[in-house]
Design a protein around this motif. Structure first.
Motif, PDB file in Angstrom:
ATOM      1  N   ASP A   1       0.857  -1.178   0.000  1.00  0.00           N
ATOM      2  CA  ASP A   1       0.000   0.000   0.000  1.00  0.00           C
ATOM      3  C   ASP A   1       0.896   1.232   0.000  1.00  0.00           C
ATOM      4  OD1 ASP A   1      -2.199  -1.659   0.252  1.00  0.00           O
ATOM      5  OD2 ASP A   1      -2.204  -1.538   2.428  1.00  0.00           O
ATOM      6  N   LEU A   2       0.882   1.982  -1.078  1.00  0.00           N
ATOM      7  CA  LEU A   2       1.711   3.174  -1.173  1.00  0.00           C
ATOM      8  C   LEU A   2       1.057   4.325  -0.419  1.00  0.00           C
ATOM      9  CD1 LEU A   2       2.744   2.948  -4.915  1.00  0.00           C
ATOM     10  CD2 LEU A   2       4.059   2.274  -2.920  1.00  0.00           C
ATOM     11  N   PHE A   3       1.880   5.206   0.143  1.00  0.00           N
ATOM     12  CA  PHE A   3       1.378   6.351   0.901  1.00  0.00           C
ATOM     13  C   PHE A   3       1.255   7.565  -0.024  1.00  0.00           C
ATOM     14  CE2 PHE A   3       1.827  10.145   3.466  1.00  0.00           C
ATOM     15  CZ  PHE A   3       0.908   9.902   4.478  1.00  0.00           C
ATOM     16  N   TYR A   4       0.106   8.224   0.018  1.00  0.00           N
ATOM     17  CA  TYR A   4      -0.159   9.410  -0.781  1.00  0.00           C
ATOM     18  C   TYR A   4      -0.725  10.512   0.100  1.00  0.00           C
ATOM     19  CZ  TYR A   4       0.169   6.542  -5.013  1.00  0.00           C
ATOM     20  OH  TYR A   4       0.607   5.722  -6.010  1.00  0.00           O
ATOM     21  N   THR A   5      -0.596  11.739  -0.360  1.00  0.00           N
ATOM     22  CA  THR A   5      -1.305  12.876   0.218  1.00  0.00           C
ATOM     23  C   THR A   5      -2.413  13.237  -0.767  1.00  0.00           C
ATOM     24  OG1 THR A   5       0.136  14.478  -0.865  1.00  0.00           O
ATOM     25  CG2 THR A   5       0.797  13.723   1.343  1.00  0.00           C
ATOM     26  N   PRO A   6      -3.400  14.033  -0.365  1.00  0.00           N
ATOM     27  CA  PRO A   6      -4.449  14.417  -1.311  1.00  0.00           C
ATOM     28  C   PRO A   6      -3.907  15.065  -2.592  1.00  0.00           C
ATOM     29  CG  PRO A   6      -5.156  14.915   0.904  1.00  0.00           C
ATOM     30  CD  PRO A   6      -3.726  14.475   1.000  1.00  0.00           C
ATOM     31  N   SER A   7      -2.885  15.892  -2.479  1.00  0.00           N
ATOM     32  CA  SER A   7      -2.308  16.522  -3.674  1.00  0.00           C
ATOM     33  C   SER A   7      -1.725  15.477  -4.611  1.00  0.00           C
ATOM     34  CB  SER A   7      -1.204  17.510  -3.285  1.00  0.00           C
ATOM     35  OG  SER A   7      -1.723  18.562  -2.537  1.00  0.00           O
ATOM     36  N   GLU A   8      -1.059  14.468  -4.063  1.00  0.00           N
ATOM     37  CA  GLU A   8      -0.445  13.438  -4.893  1.00  0.00           C
ATOM     38  C   GLU A   8      -1.486  12.565  -5.572  1.00  0.00           C
ATOM     39  OE1 GLU A   8       3.740  12.885  -2.460  1.00  0.00           O
ATOM     40  OE2 GLU A   8       2.056  11.566  -2.005  1.00  0.00           O
ATOM     41  N   ILE A   9      -2.631  12.360  -4.953  1.00  0.00           N
ATOM     42  CA  ILE A   9      -3.679  11.558  -5.573  1.00  0.00           C
ATOM     43  C   ILE A   9      -4.250  12.293  -6.782  1.00  0.00           C
ATOM     44  CG2 ILE A   9      -6.044  10.721  -5.259  1.00  0.00           C
ATOM     45  CD1 ILE A   9      -5.207   9.729  -2.542  1.00  0.00           C
ATOM     46  N   LEU A  10      -4.445  13.599  -6.652  1.00  0.00           N
ATOM     47  CA  LEU A  10      -5.058  14.360  -7.739  1.00  0.00           C
ATOM     48  C   LEU A  10      -4.060  14.824  -8.794  1.00  0.00           C
ATOM     49  CD1 LEU A  10      -7.540  16.424  -5.580  1.00  0.00           C
ATOM     50  CD2 LEU A  10      -8.043  14.442  -7.007  1.00  0.00           C
ATOM     51  N   GLN A  11      -2.788  15.035  -8.416  1.00  0.00           N
ATOM     52  CA  GLN A  11      -1.817  15.597  -9.353  1.00  0.00           C
ATOM     53  C   GLN A  11      -0.684  14.646  -9.703  1.00  0.00           C
ATOM     54  OE1 GLN A  11      -0.688  18.983  -7.068  1.00  0.00           O
ATOM     55  NE2 GLN A  11      -2.646  20.017  -7.379  1.00  0.00           N
TER      56      GLN A  11
ATOM     57  N   GLN B   1      -4.186   4.511  -9.681  1.00  0.00           N
ATOM     58  CA  GLN B   1      -5.274   4.063 -10.541  1.00  0.00           C
ATOM     59  C   GLN B   1      -6.487   3.686  -9.714  1.00  0.00           C
ATOM     60  OE1 GLN B   1      -3.692   0.853 -12.835  1.00  0.00           O
ATOM     61  NE2 GLN B   1      -2.225   2.150 -13.899  1.00  0.00           N
ATOM     62  N   ILE B   2      -7.654   3.839 -10.311  1.00  0.00           N
ATOM     63  CA  ILE B   2      -8.895   3.457  -9.636  1.00  0.00           C
ATOM     64  C   ILE B   2      -8.844   1.960  -9.351  1.00  0.00           C
ATOM     65  CG2 ILE B   2     -11.391   3.246  -9.911  1.00  0.00           C
ATOM     66  CD1 ILE B   2     -11.262   5.889 -11.470  1.00  0.00           C
ATOM     67  N   GLY B   3      -9.173   1.596  -8.120  1.00  0.00           N
ATOM     68  CA  GLY B   3      -9.113   0.211  -7.684  1.00  0.00           C
ATOM     69  C   GLY B   3      -7.821  -0.115  -6.945  1.00  0.00           C
ATOM     70  N   GLN B   4      -6.874   0.816  -6.929  1.00  0.00           N
ATOM     71  CA  GLN B   4      -5.591   0.586  -6.263  1.00  0.00           C
ATOM     72  C   GLN B   4      -5.729   0.756  -4.757  1.00  0.00           C
ATOM     73  OE1 GLN B   4      -2.346   2.907  -7.825  1.00  0.00           O
ATOM     74  NE2 GLN B   4      -1.158   2.703  -5.957  1.00  0.00           N
ATOM     75  N   ARG B   5      -5.078  -0.143  -3.998  1.00  0.00           N
ATOM     76  CA  ARG B   5      -5.016  -0.003  -2.544  1.00  0.00           C
ATOM     77  C   ARG B   5      -3.963   1.028  -2.207  1.00  0.00           C
ATOM     78  NH1 ARG B   5      -4.546  -5.619   0.432  1.00  0.00           N
ATOM     79  NH2 ARG B   5      -3.331  -4.172   1.643  1.00  0.00           N
ATOM     80  N   LEU B   6      -4.262   1.875  -1.226  1.00  0.00           N
ATOM     81  CA  LEU B   6      -3.305   2.904  -0.844  1.00  0.00           C
ATOM     82  C   LEU B   6      -3.570   3.387   0.561  1.00  0.00           C
ATOM     83  CD1 LEU B   6      -5.117   5.739  -1.098  1.00  0.00           C
ATOM     84  CD2 LEU B   6      -4.680   5.353  -3.487  1.00  0.00           C
ATOM     85  N   ARG B   7      -2.638   4.195   1.050  1.00  0.00           N
ATOM     86  CA  ARG B   7      -2.802   4.905   2.322  1.00  0.00           C
ATOM     87  C   ARG B   7      -2.766   6.384   1.995  1.00  0.00           C
ATOM     88  NH1 ARG B   7      -0.432   2.212   7.527  1.00  0.00           N
ATOM     89  NH2 ARG B   7      -0.827   0.063   7.010  1.00  0.00           N
ATOM     90  N   ILE B   8      -3.600   7.148   2.676  1.00  0.00           N
ATOM     91  CA  ILE B   8      -3.628   8.588   2.475  1.00  0.00           C
ATOM     92  C   ILE B   8      -3.538   9.259   3.834  1.00  0.00           C
ATOM     93  CG2 ILE B   8      -6.148   8.595   2.435  1.00  0.00           C
ATOM     94  CD1 ILE B   8      -5.941  11.031   0.549  1.00  0.00           C
ATOM     95  N   GLY B   9      -2.794  10.343   3.884  1.00  0.00           N
ATOM     96  CA  GLY B   9      -2.659  11.097   5.121  1.00  0.00           C
ATOM     97  C   GLY B   9      -2.945  12.559   4.877  1.00  0.00           C
ATOM     98  N   GLY B  10      -3.561  13.201   5.838  1.00  0.00           N
ATOM     99  CA  GLY B  10      -3.862  14.622   5.717  1.00  0.00           C
ATOM    100  C   GLY B  10      -4.650  15.098   6.921  1.00  0.00           C
ATOM    101  N   MET B  11      -5.123  16.327   6.814  1.00  0.00           N
ATOM    102  CA  MET B  11      -5.925  16.934   7.875  1.00  0.00           C
ATOM    103  C   MET B  11      -7.402  16.870   7.490  1.00  0.00           C
ATOM    104  SD  MET B  11      -3.704  18.053  10.035  1.00  0.00           S
ATOM    105  CE  MET B  11      -3.681  19.578  10.884  1.00  0.00           C
ATOM    106  N   VAL B  12      -8.249  16.538   8.452  1.00  0.00           N
ATOM    107  CA  VAL B  12      -9.689  16.501   8.221  1.00  0.00           C
ATOM    108  C   VAL B  12     -10.183  17.945   8.096  1.00  0.00           C
ATOM    109  CG1 VAL B  12     -11.917  15.757   9.138  1.00  0.00           C
ATOM    110  CG2 VAL B  12      -9.873  14.366   9.527  1.00  0.00           C
ATOM    111  N   VAL B  13     -10.873  18.245   7.004  1.00  0.00           N
ATOM    112  CA  VAL B  13     -11.369  19.596   6.739  1.00  0.00           C
ATOM    113  C   VAL B  13     -12.488  19.939   7.715  1.00  0.00           C
ATOM    114  CG1 VAL B  13     -12.479  21.065   5.003  1.00  0.00           C
ATOM    115  CG2 VAL B  13     -10.745  19.408   4.310  1.00  0.00           C
ATOM    116  N   GLU B  14     -12.407  21.145   8.277  1.00  0.00           N
ATOM    117  CA  GLU B  14     -13.435  21.629   9.207  1.00  0.00           C
ATOM    118  C   GLU B  14     -14.814  21.615   8.540  1.00  0.00           C
ATOM    119  OE1 GLU B  14     -13.168  22.707  12.403  1.00  0.00           O
ATOM    120  OE2 GLU B  14     -11.006  22.443  12.521  1.00  0.00           O
ATOM    121  N   GLY B  15     -15.805  21.053   9.225  1.00  0.00           N
ATOM    122  CA  GLY B  15     -17.183  21.044   8.735  1.00  0.00           C
ATOM    123  C   GLY B  15     -17.460  20.017   7.650  1.00  0.00           C
TER     124      GLY B  15
END
Length: 157
Positions: A35-45, A59-73
């Motif tokens: 499971d590769l580690f990504y940030t939200p920017s890396e997933i989209l860009q 790619q869609i269907g790929q297993r991964l780990r994502i880290g970041g901050m939960v957006v307020e609200g």
């Protein structure tokens, strides 16, 4: 070359071939469990490979780990079951994470988390596990590098 040296050479060559084949098969078998580690920017860009080069997006269907901050609200809980949806950000782009289950006690808006799951669309992840950061001082080095300048909200007890 005498027969004794030929026999030793054959045994050594066969051993190296066997170890090489076994290592290759193990790596092939394990490659589906990485499971590769990504940030939200890396997933989209795409991942930044350095030298101004951008790597492939997951790619869609790929297993991964994502880290970041939960957006307020952004946390939306279902009234009928344990479904939760929230958005993650690092330095700009946001990714939606959908999770079914009980979230960790330290999970809050504005808090850093790591989620493991499957990419189901370009900006949506179906999480199988959500981990909340247990210490406000610690952050994985990859995530800390991407999140410079984002304000961290300390949990209130």
């Amino acid at each position: 070359m005498n027969p004794r040296r030929k026999k030793r050479l054959f045994i050594i060559a066969a051993s190296i071939s066997f170890l090489g084949a076994a290592t290759g098969l193990m790596l092939y078998g394990l490659s589906q469990n990485i499971d590769l580690f990504y940030t939200p920017s890396e997933i989209l860009q795409g991942k930044d490979l350095g030298n101004g080069k951008i790597g492939a997006k997951p790619q869609i269907g790929q297993r991964l780990r994502i880290g970041g901050m939960v957006v307020e609200g952004s946390v939306v809980r279902s009234e009928h079951n344990l479904d939760v949806s929230f958005r993650l950000t690092d330095t700009g782009p946001e990714v939606t994470v959908k999770y079914t289950g009980i979230l960790p006690d330290l999970f809050r808006e504005g808090q850093g988390i790591v989620a493991q799951g499957i990419l189901i669309s370009a900006d949506t992840i179906e999480a199988t596990e959500v981990l909340a950061k247990h210490d406000e001082e610690y952050m994985p080095p990859e995530l800390a590098e991407k999140m410079k300048g984002i304000k961290h909200v300390k949990p209130e007890y």
